[in-house]
Design an enzyme around this catalytic site. Sequence first.
Site, short mmCIF file in Angstrom:
data_model
loop_
_atom_site.label_atom_id
_atom_site.label_comp_id
_atom_site.label_asym_id
_atom_site.label_seq_id
_atom_site.Cartn_x
_atom_site.Cartn_y
_atom_site.Cartn_z
N GLY A 29 3.16 -22.21 -98.29
CA GLY A 29 4.59 -21.83 -98.42
C GLY A 29 5.25 -23.14 -99.38
O GLY A 29 4.54 -23.48 -100.10
N CYS A 30 6.30 -23.57 -98.93
CA CYS A 30 6.95 -24.43 -99.90
C CYS A 30 6.10 -25.58 -100.15
O CYS A 30 6.00 -26.55 -99.10
CB CYS A 30 8.36 -24.73 -99.35
SG CYS A 30 9.39 -26.10 -100.56
#
Length: 185
Positions: free
Chosen positions: A14-15
């Site tokens: 993810g981020c």
Amino acid sequence: MDKNNLQQITFGGGCFWCVESCFNMLKGVESAISGYSGGHKANPTYEEICTGETGHAEVVQITYNPAIISYDQLMDVFFFLHDPTQLNRQGNDIGTQYRSVIFYTDDAEKQRAENAIRESEATGKWSGKYVTELAPFEKFWAAEQYHQGYYHVNPNQPYCSAVVGPKIQKFKKHFGELGMLRDSE
């Protein structure tokens, strides 16, 4: 730390703002650098990878001392920090750039990653089948400088305070109790 025995691993969960911040808190991690891997364009920019058209994932490249922190411990952290059952997303972050991915450098590392996925999946921490991609490591492109240590510089930015901050607090509690955090954390 003996710099001659350092190893690297690259993964996306993810981020990268949260993933990088958490890994940099661990004893035995020399550095965790936000960047891009797994795509087909040389030297991509953040704006380009956000379109999903370059094929890159937001990743963190971790340089670590295996005498202090093991590959298996790094995998435990990786699977703690993101939901490996979500295909091409993490929460509201949607797109192939947010995919769960482990980049391996050789067959032995691929086997270790496969084992880590099976072991984590067997714990039942995440309900559902893991969709973590295994891909051969080809190239890592460091993200722009403003992404490095982003959370520590911008803790009050809305995404950081709503998403990254709470995840880091949960991480600190769990891994601090295991004694895995640097003393300064």
